[in-house]
Write a protein that holds these residues in place. Structure first.
Motif, PDB file in Angstrom:
ATOM      1  N   PRO A 116     -47.135 -19.926  45.686  1.00 19.14           N
ATOM      2  CA  PRO A 116     -45.753 -19.752  46.154  1.00 19.14           C
ATOM      3  C   PRO A 116     -45.691 -18.816  47.362  1.00 19.14           C
ATOM      4  CG  PRO A 116     -45.907 -19.368  43.787  1.00 19.14           C
ATOM      5  CD  PRO A 116     -47.315 -19.433  44.325  1.00 19.14           C
ATOM      6  N   LEU A 117     -44.743 -19.088  48.238  1.00 20.14           N
ATOM      7  CA  LEU A 117     -44.484 -18.250  49.413  1.00 20.14           C
ATOM      8  C   LEU A 117     -43.204 -17.465  49.151  1.00 20.14           C
ATOM      9  CD1 LEU A 117     -45.200 -20.955  52.119  1.00 20.14           C
ATOM     10  CD2 LEU A 117     -46.693 -19.054  51.478  1.00 20.14           C
ATOM     11  N   PHE A 118     -43.325 -16.146  49.114  1.00 21.18           N
ATOM     12  CA  PHE A 118     -42.193 -15.284  48.783  1.00 21.18           C
ATOM     13  C   PHE A 118     -41.591 -14.626  50.012  1.00 21.18           C
ATOM     14  CE2 PHE A 118     -44.518 -15.368  44.789  1.00 21.18           C
ATOM     15  CZ  PHE A 118     -43.500 -15.412  43.852  1.00 21.18           C
ATOM     16  N   LYS A 119     -40.262 -14.653  50.090  1.00 17.74           N
ATOM     17  CA  LYS A 119     -39.522 -13.803  51.019  1.00 17.74           C
ATOM     18  C   LYS A 119     -38.741 -12.862  50.123  1.00 17.74           C
ATOM     19  CE  LYS A 119     -36.398 -13.273  54.692  1.00 17.74           C
ATOM     20  NZ  LYS A 119     -36.253 -13.598  56.052  1.00 17.74           N
ATOM     21  N   GLU A 157     -60.274 -18.063  40.949  1.00 11.01           N
ATOM     22  CA  GLU A 157     -59.466 -16.889  41.306  1.00 11.01           C
ATOM     23  C   GLU A 157     -59.781 -16.375  42.712  1.00 11.01           C
ATOM     24  OE1 GLU A 157     -56.732 -15.543  39.835  1.00 11.01           O
ATOM     25  OE2 GLU A 157     -56.939 -17.381  38.670  1.00 11.01           O
ATOM     26  N   VAL A 158     -60.996 -16.559  43.186  1.00 10.91           N
ATOM     27  CA  VAL A 158     -61.330 -16.160  44.559  1.00 10.91           C
ATOM     28  C   VAL A 158     -60.495 -16.978  45.534  1.00 10.91           C
ATOM     29  CG1 VAL A 158     -63.157 -16.105  46.316  1.00 10.91           C
ATOM     30  CG2 VAL A 158     -63.648 -15.390  43.965  1.00 10.91           C
ATOM     31  N   ASP A 159     -60.423 -18.284  45.306  1.00  8.19           N
ATOM     32  CA  ASP A 159     -59.594 -19.147  46.153  1.00  8.19           C
ATOM     33  C   ASP A 159     -58.133 -18.730  46.057  1.00  8.19           C
ATOM     34  OD1 ASP A 159     -61.621 -21.285  46.961  1.00  8.19           O
ATOM     35  OD2 ASP A 159     -61.751 -21.380  44.775  1.00  8.19           O
ATOM     36  N   ALA A 160     -57.663 -18.487  44.843  1.00 11.93           N
ATOM     37  CA  ALA A 160     -56.258 -18.133  44.635  1.00 11.93           C
ATOM     38  C   ALA A 160     -55.895 -16.864  45.409  1.00 11.93           C
ATOM     39  CB  ALA A 160     -55.967 -17.958  43.147  1.00 11.93           C
ATOM     40  N   LYS A 161     -56.696 -15.827  45.275  1.00 17.93           N
ATOM     41  CA  LYS A 161     -56.411 -14.554  45.959  1.00 17.93           C
ATOM     42  C   LYS A 161     -56.456 -14.725  47.474  1.00 17.93           C
ATOM     43  CE  LYS A 161     -55.794 -12.243  42.238  1.00 17.93           C
ATOM     44  NZ  LYS A 161     -54.424 -12.254  41.750  1.00 17.93           N
ATOM     45  N   ALA A 162     -57.417 -15.504  47.960  1.00 16.77           N
ATOM     46  CA  ALA A 162     -57.536 -15.699  49.412  1.00 16.77           C
ATOM     47  C   ALA A 162     -56.351 -16.486  49.960  1.00 16.77           C
ATOM     48  CB  ALA A 162     -58.848 -16.413  49.731  1.00 16.77           C
ATOM     49  N   ILE A 163     -55.902 -17.510  49.263  1.00 15.96           N
ATOM     50  CA  ILE A 163     -54.771 -18.299  49.749  1.00 15.96           C
ATOM     51  C   ILE A 163     -53.470 -17.519  49.568  1.00 15.96           C
ATOM     52  CG2 ILE A 163     -53.495 -20.478  49.514  1.00 15.96           C
ATOM     53  CD1 ILE A 163     -56.259 -20.675  50.946  1.00 15.96           C
ATOM     54  N   GLU A 164     -53.371 -16.676  48.550  1.00 10.48           N
ATOM     55  CA  GLU A 164     -52.212 -15.779  48.443  1.00 10.48           C
ATOM     56  C   GLU A 164     -52.149 -14.859  49.655  1.00 10.48           C
ATOM     57  OE1 GLU A 164     -51.864 -15.533  43.570  1.00 10.48           O
ATOM     58  OE2 GLU A 164     -52.897 -13.927  44.652  1.00 10.48           O
ATOM     59  N   SER A 165     -53.291 -14.339  50.074  1.00 12.80           N
ATOM     60  CA  SER A 165     -53.347 -13.488  51.263  1.00 12.80           C
ATOM     61  C   SER A 165     -52.938 -14.271  52.507  1.00 12.80           C
ATOM     62  CB  SER A 165     -54.754 -12.910  51.423  1.00 12.80           C
ATOM     63  OG  SER A 165     -54.840 -12.098  52.558  1.00 12.80           O
ATOM     64  N   LEU A 166     -53.412 -15.500  52.621  1.00  8.73           N
ATOM     65  CA  LEU A 166     -53.033 -16.358  53.744  1.00  8.73           C
ATOM     66  C   LEU A 166     -51.521 -16.622  53.721  1.00  8.73           C
ATOM     67  CD1 LEU A 166     -54.437 -17.913  56.102  1.00  8.73           C
ATOM     68  CD2 LEU A 166     -54.324 -19.926  54.619  1.00  8.73           C
ATOM     69  N   GLY A 167     -50.966 -16.827  52.532  1.00 10.99           N
ATOM     70  CA  GLY A 167     -49.518 -17.029  52.399  1.00 10.99           C
ATOM     71  C   GLY A 167     -48.731 -15.810  52.846  1.00 10.99           C
ATOM     72  N   ARG A 168     -49.200 -14.620  52.492  1.00 16.68           N
ATOM     73  CA  ARG A 168     -48.523 -13.391  52.944  1.00 16.68           C
ATOM     74  C   ARG A 168     -48.583 -13.278  54.458  1.00 16.68           C
ATOM     75  NH1 ARG A 168     -50.957 -11.612  48.219  1.00 16.68           N
ATOM     76  NH2 ARG A 168     -52.737 -10.713  49.329  1.00 16.68           N
ATOM     77  N   LEU A 169     -49.724 -13.617  55.049  1.00 18.26           N
ATOM     78  CA  LEU A 169     -49.849 -13.599  56.507  1.00 18.26           C
ATOM     79  C   LEU A 169     -48.864 -14.583  57.135  1.00 18.26           C
ATOM     80  CD1 LEU A 169     -51.279 -12.743  59.135  1.00 18.26           C
ATOM     81  CD2 LEU A 169     -52.955 -14.553  58.675  1.00 18.26           C
ATOM     82  N   PHE A 170     -48.782 -15.788  56.586  1.00 21.16           N
ATOM     83  CA  PHE A 170     -47.829 -16.782  57.081  1.00 21.16           C
ATOM     84  C   PHE A 170     -46.415 -16.206  57.062  1.00 21.16           C
ATOM     85  CE2 PHE A 170     -44.667 -20.016  56.144  1.00 21.16           C
ATOM     86  CZ  PHE A 170     -44.766 -20.823  57.266  1.00 21.16           C
ATOM     87  N   MET A 171     -46.022 -15.606  55.960  1.00 16.99           N
ATOM     88  CA  MET A 171     -44.668 -15.069  55.837  1.00 16.99           C
ATOM     89  C   MET A 171     -44.418 -13.916  56.807  1.00 16.99           C
ATOM     90  SD  MET A 171     -43.155 -17.066  53.807  1.00 16.99           S
ATOM     91  CE  MET A 171     -41.638 -16.123  53.659  1.00 16.99           C
ATOM     92  N   LEU A 172     -45.406 -13.066  57.015  1.00 13.96           N
ATOM     93  CA  LEU A 172     -45.252 -11.948  57.952  1.00 13.96           C
ATOM     94  C   LEU A 172     -45.122 -12.418  59.395  1.00 13.96           C
ATOM     95  CD1 LEU A 172     -47.888  -9.401  56.595  1.00 13.96           C
ATOM     96  CD2 LEU A 172     -45.416  -9.054  56.734  1.00 13.96           C
TER      97      LEU A 172
END
Length: 155
Positions: A111-114, A134-149
């Motif tokens: 999910p992408l959070f604002k 979980e490695v993939d999950a954490k990395a894509i969560e980080s990518l999602g945060r970057l996208f949102m920022l």
């Protein structure tokens, strides 16, 4: 190259591509292309953006996809309804799975959070069972945060 190094390079390239660009569609398009380029053993990578009770297809790489997914249904809709990342080793065992591509066997949805509102998801599919962890999950969560920022509001 190990998984951590792949994700480090992916995020560095995404950061560079999004530098100075605030348009969410442009950024999503580049992020999808970078996931496609960097991640082995995937057959779909992209975005869905929330419009009310629906997730509407955004930029992606892979075969044509479902254009609308209902929040609460399937892996993407469930990730939104539950407000959490889902790692699904076998999509055929996931109740209510929506099969946009019959070749997909495992899936990762972030999910992408604002703030506390989910505005969409990053969705990645693989033809292999158990492709994501979980490695993939954490990395894509980080990518999602970057996208949102780096992106303005998706409207």
């Amino acid at each position: 190259m190990d998984k951590a190094e792949i994700y480090r390079k992916l995020e560095d390239e995404a950061r560079n591509r999004a530098a100075g660009e605030r348009n969410p569609i442009a950024n999503a398009a580049n992020f999808a292309a970078l996931m496609w380029e960097y991640l082995p053993d995937i057959n779909w990578a992209g975005f869905y953006f929330r419009k009310g009770r629906w997730l509407v297809l955004g930029p992606f790489m892979g075969k044509p996809a479902c254009t609308r997914l209902q929040v609460g249904l399937g892996v993407c809709g469930t990730a939104v309804a539950e407000g959490k990342t889902l790692v699904v080793p076998d999509v055929h065992q996931f109740a209510g799975h929506v099969a946009c591509d019959a070749a997909s066997n495992s899936e990762l949805v972030v999910p992408l959070f604002k703030y506390s509102t989910i505005i969409g998801v990053i969705d990645i599919d693989s033809p292999s069972f158990g492709r994501f962890d979980e490695v993939d999950a954490k990395a894509i969560e980080s990518l999602g945060r970057l996208f949102m920022l780096r992106s303005d509001d998706v409207s």
